[in-house]
Design a protein around this motif. Structure first.
Motif, mmCIF file in Angstrom:
data_model
loop_
_atom_site.group_PDB
_atom_site.id
_atom_site.type_symbol
_atom_site.label_atom_id
_atom_site.label_comp_id
_atom_site.label_asym_id
_atom_site.label_seq_id
_atom_site.Cartn_x
_atom_site.Cartn_y
_atom_site.Cartn_z
ATOM 1 N N VAL A 1 20.515 -29.710 53.048
ATOM 2 C CA VAL A 1 21.411 -30.621 53.200
ATOM 3 C C VAL A 1 22.875 -29.942 52.617
ATOM 4 O O VAL A 1 23.828 -30.378 53.244
ATOM 5 C CB VAL A 1 20.723 -31.771 52.828
ATOM 6 N N PHE A 2 22.889 -29.458 51.634
ATOM 7 C CA PHE A 2 23.864 -29.339 50.802
ATOM 8 C C PHE A 2 25.010 -28.320 52.002
ATOM 9 O O PHE A 2 25.962 -28.372 52.150
ATOM 10 C CB PHE A 2 23.720 -28.657 49.590
ATOM 11 N N PHE A 3 24.265 -27.051 52.338
ATOM 12 C CA PHE A 3 24.776 -26.338 53.075
ATOM 13 C C PHE A 3 25.229 -26.659 54.607
ATOM 14 O O PHE A 3 26.243 -26.368 54.942
ATOM 15 C CB PHE A 3 24.161 -24.891 53.127
ATOM 16 N N MET A 4 24.386 -27.577 55.068
ATOM 17 C CA MET A 4 24.714 -28.098 56.408
ATOM 18 C C MET A 4 25.642 -28.954 56.298
ATOM 19 O O MET A 4 26.908 -28.866 56.962
ATOM 20 C CB MET A 4 23.577 -28.664 56.917
ATOM 21 N N LYS A 5 26.018 -29.740 55.155
ATOM 22 C CA LYS A 5 27.213 -30.599 55.016
ATOM 23 C C LYS A 5 28.456 -29.679 54.834
ATOM 24 O O LYS A 5 29.602 -30.089 55.120
ATOM 25 C CB LYS A 5 26.945 -31.381 53.754
ATOM 26 N N TYR A 6 28.186 -28.380 54.115
ATOM 27 C CA TYR A 6 29.302 -27.659 53.788
ATOM 28 C C TYR A 6 29.760 -27.067 55.299
ATOM 29 O O TYR A 6 31.013 -26.761 55.508
ATOM 30 C CB TYR A 6 28.969 -26.350 52.766
ATOM 31 N N ALA A 7 28.843 -26.576 55.838
ATOM 32 C CA ALA A 7 29.158 -26.173 57.289
ATOM 33 C C ALA A 7 29.955 -27.226 58.299
ATOM 34 O O ALA A 7 30.963 -26.704 58.860
ATOM 35 C CB ALA A 7 27.891 -25.600 58.206
ATOM 36 N N ILE A 8 29.683 -28.337 58.126
ATOM 37 C CA ILE A 8 30.169 -29.474 58.839
ATOM 38 C C ILE A 8 31.585 -29.963 58.091
ATOM 39 O O ILE A 8 32.801 -29.711 58.952
ATOM 40 C CB ILE A 8 29.338 -30.933 58.748
ATOM 41 N N HIS A 9 31.735 -29.580 56.966
ATOM 42 C CA HIS A 9 33.078 -29.678 56.197
ATOM 43 C C HIS A 9 34.049 -28.676 56.549
ATOM 44 O O HIS A 9 35.116 -28.984 56.891
ATOM 45 C CB HIS A 9 32.873 -29.689 54.751
ATOM 46 N N SER A 10 33.381 -27.386 56.726
ATOM 47 C CA SER A 10 34.297 -26.205 57.130
ATOM 48 C C SER A 10 34.855 -26.281 58.839
ATOM 49 O O SER A 10 35.925 -26.073 58.798
ATOM 50 C CB SER A 10 33.392 -24.915 57.058
ATOM 51 N N LEU A 11 34.001 -26.968 59.406
ATOM 52 C CA LEU A 11 34.152 -27.360 60.740
ATOM 53 C C LEU A 11 35.491 -28.170 60.991
ATOM 54 O O LEU A 11 36.413 -28.238 61.612
ATOM 55 C CB LEU A 11 33.145 -27.845 61.706
ATOM 56 N N ARG A 12 35.292 -29.223 60.108
ATOM 57 C CA ARG A 12 36.539 -30.415 60.039
ATOM 58 C C ARG A 12 37.827 -29.636 59.704
ATOM 59 O O ARG A 12 39.043 -30.126 59.876
ATOM 60 C CB ARG A 12 36.103 -31.324 59.362
ATOM 61 N N ASN A 13 37.810 -28.795 58.895
ATOM 62 C CA ASN A 13 38.992 -28.194 58.314
ATOM 63 C C ASN A 13 39.549 -26.940 59.187
ATOM 64 O O ASN A 13 40.634 -26.169 58.782
ATOM 65 C CB ASN A 13 38.656 -27.565 56.743
ATOM 66 N N CYS A 14 38.864 -26.483 60.439
ATOM 67 C CA CYS A 14 39.164 -25.328 60.888
ATOM 68 C C CYS A 14 40.590 -25.631 61.535
ATOM 69 O O CYS A 14 41.152 -24.373 61.451
ATOM 70 C CB CYS A 14 38.300 -24.886 62.178
ATOM 71 N N PRO A 15 40.811 -26.471 61.843
ATOM 72 C CA PRO A 15 42.624 -26.840 62.433
ATOM 73 C C PRO A 15 43.602 -26.152 61.479
ATOM 74 O O PRO A 15 44.506 -25.683 61.855
ATOM 75 C CB PRO A 15 42.428 -28.134 62.854
ATOM 76 N N SER A 16 43.304 -26.222 60.224
ATOM 77 C CA SER A 16 44.183 -25.878 59.411
ATOM 78 C C SER A 16 44.575 -24.444 59.106
ATOM 79 O O SER A 16 45.430 -23.901 58.711
ATOM 80 C CB SER A 16 44.074 -26.657 57.662
ATOM 81 N N THR A 17 43.403 -23.550 59.251
ATOM 82 C CA THR A 17 43.614 -22.068 59.364
ATOM 83 C C THR A 17 43.653 -21.729 61.022
ATOM 84 O O THR A 17 43.741 -20.165 60.981
ATOM 85 C CB THR A 17 42.537 -21.563 58.411
ATOM 86 N N PRO B 1 45.134 -22.895 64.012
ATOM 87 C CA PRO B 1 45.925 -23.666 64.747
ATOM 88 C C PRO B 1 45.553 -23.888 66.268
ATOM 89 O O PRO B 1 45.916 -24.915 66.699
ATOM 90 C CB PRO B 1 47.315 -23.326 64.495
ATOM 91 N N PHE B 2 45.102 -22.910 66.971
ATOM 92 C CA PHE B 2 44.838 -23.066 68.287
ATOM 93 C C PHE B 2 43.644 -24.070 68.557
ATOM 94 O O PHE B 2 43.504 -24.563 69.745
ATOM 95 C CB PHE B 2 44.486 -21.613 68.812
ATOM 96 N N LEU B 3 42.886 -24.376 67.615
ATOM 97 C CA LEU B 3 42.116 -25.594 67.480
ATOM 98 C C LEU B 3 42.338 -26.790 67.232
ATOM 99 O O LEU B 3 41.704 -27.831 67.133
ATOM 100 C CB LEU B 3 40.582 -25.254 66.773
ATOM 101 N N ALA B 4 43.667 -26.961 66.913
ATOM 102 C CA ALA B 4 44.195 -28.387 66.414
ATOM 103 C C ALA B 4 44.526 -29.238 67.459
ATOM 104 O O ALA B 4 44.611 -30.500 67.280
ATOM 105 C CB ALA B 4 45.540 -28.047 65.760
ATOM 106 N N GLY B 5 44.597 -28.774 68.726
ATOM 107 C CA GLY B 5 44.914 -29.961 69.817
ATOM 108 C C GLY B 5 43.626 -30.442 70.384
ATOM 109 O O GLY B 5 42.358 -30.486 69.896
ATOM 110 N N THR B 6 43.712 -31.377 71.430
ATOM 111 C CA THR B 6 42.504 -32.014 71.949
ATOM 112 C C THR B 6 41.395 -31.256 72.377
ATOM 113 O O THR B 6 40.496 -31.712 72.006
ATOM 114 C CB THR B 6 43.300 -32.999 72.964
ATOM 115 N N LYS B 7 41.712 -30.313 72.912
ATOM 116 C CA LYS B 7 40.630 -29.330 73.466
ATOM 117 C C LYS B 7 39.901 -28.724 72.515
ATOM 118 O O LYS B 7 38.762 -28.778 72.370
ATOM 119 C CB LYS B 7 41.114 -28.209 74.477
ATOM 120 N N GLY B 8 40.666 -28.264 71.470
ATOM 121 C CA GLY B 8 40.059 -27.599 70.364
ATOM 122 C C GLY B 8 39.249 -28.489 69.610
ATOM 123 O O GLY B 8 38.299 -28.183 68.989
ATOM 124 N N ARG B 9 39.826 -29.957 69.388
ATOM 125 C CA ARG B 9 38.935 -30.888 68.774
ATOM 126 C C ARG B 9 37.762 -31.219 69.641
ATOM 127 O O ARG B 9 36.670 -31.479 68.919
ATOM 128 C CB ARG B 9 39.602 -32.185 68.351
#
Length: 285
Positions: free
Chosen positions: A165-181, A183-191
């Motif tokens: 559970v801890f590492f799955m939550k970490y993977a999900i947290h990392s996905l949510r932070n991807c647009p910050s590093t 940027p090509f995923l920051a738009g609507t299609k990327g989201r």
């Protein structure tokens, strides 16, 4: 999308014209790049790993984009395919050492003539929890997602549901932070892409934790940052409902066609109810 972003060209038509002028090795037919952007057609040769694939031919023009297309995260997200420790080790070693050095034994414990990749029991278990959390915070983008998924898979193989559970939550947290590093995923299609990847993670958590064993509610070496006493099932349900809320907010930004595509991508996660009292995700409304 990464290549399109790096090109700084506004439309797929402009990009096709640019490539056809710039490189004799890359020739695109009319509308081909648009089909790649929509995900309708895979780049030529990419599925079979051909050395002369379109991805490889574009790489010299936009260095670093091949790594995004070929990143191990795509293999790891196919959570129905079981990967063993040796396969997960091989995936780790495709990434930079500063990504895996906390989780994998290094040269310091190698005997003469031995390399870290020679170990079959390669998993390093460090007792310094604070250091581990700090290490995870420093791993960004798809590398962070990959680490979370590798360690979650290792936790499943070790039959440790708390670490899973801890590492799955970490993977999900990392996905949510991807647009910050990334940027090509920051738009609507990327989201849409990131939410789909997140949906695969929460669906996998749900399937594995729907039938929860009657475990103690506390664990002294629990990895969770809040040392929670909540059951594993509650954690999985919370991650799902949070994903649902994020999807509902995202729907407001999508065209009818894009919404239909998103619904197709996430049909399995949307329909899964398991044994949880989760809200029905009614895409039509």
């Amino acid at each position: 999308m990464h290549v399109q972003d790096r090109s700084e060209l506004g439309t797929s038509e402009e990009f096709e014209q640019f490539l056809n002028r710039r490189s004799k090795r890359v020739v695109l037919s009319k509308g081909q790049w648009s089909r790649h952007l929509r995900g309708d057609v895979s780049p030529q040769g990419a599925k079979v790993g051909a050395t002369n694939s379109l991805v490889d031919r574009i790489e010299p023009l936009f260095p670093g984009t091949r790594r995004t297309f070929c990143h191990s995260v795509w293999q790891l997200l196919d959570l129905e395919v079981l990967l063993g420790p040796k396969q997960l080790q091989e995936i780790y070693l495709t990434m930079d050492s500063d990504v895996w050095q906390y989780f994998h034994f290094d040269e310091s414990v190698c005997g003469e003539g031995t390399r870290p990749q020679d170990f079959w029991f390669w998993r390093a278990r460090n007792s310094d929890l604070k250091l581990g959390v700090d290490v995870l915070k420093g791993i960004k983008g798809f590398d962070g997602v990959a680490v979370g998924l590798i360690e979650a898979r290792m936790s499943y193989l070790a039959q440790d549901p708390f670490e899973f559970v801890f590492f799955m939550k970490y993977a999900i947290h990392s996905l949510r932070n991807c647009p910050s590093t990334m940027p090509f995923l920051a738009g609507t299609k990327g989201r849409s892409i990131l939410l789909t990847m997140e949906g695969l993670c929460v669906l996998h958590m749900a399937r594995l934790l729907t039938h929860e064993p009657q475990l103690p509610k506390e664990k002294s070496d629990d990895h969770t940052e809040d040392n929670t006493t909540k059951s594993l099932t509650v954690h999985a349900a919370l991650m799902y409902t949070t994903w649902v809320d994020r999807c509902l907010d995202h729907f407001k930004k999508l065209s009818p066609k894009a919404l239909k595509t998103f619904q197709i991508w996430n049909e399995e996660a949307i329909q899964f109810q398991g044994l949880f009292s989760w809200p029905e995700l009614d895409v039509a409304n």
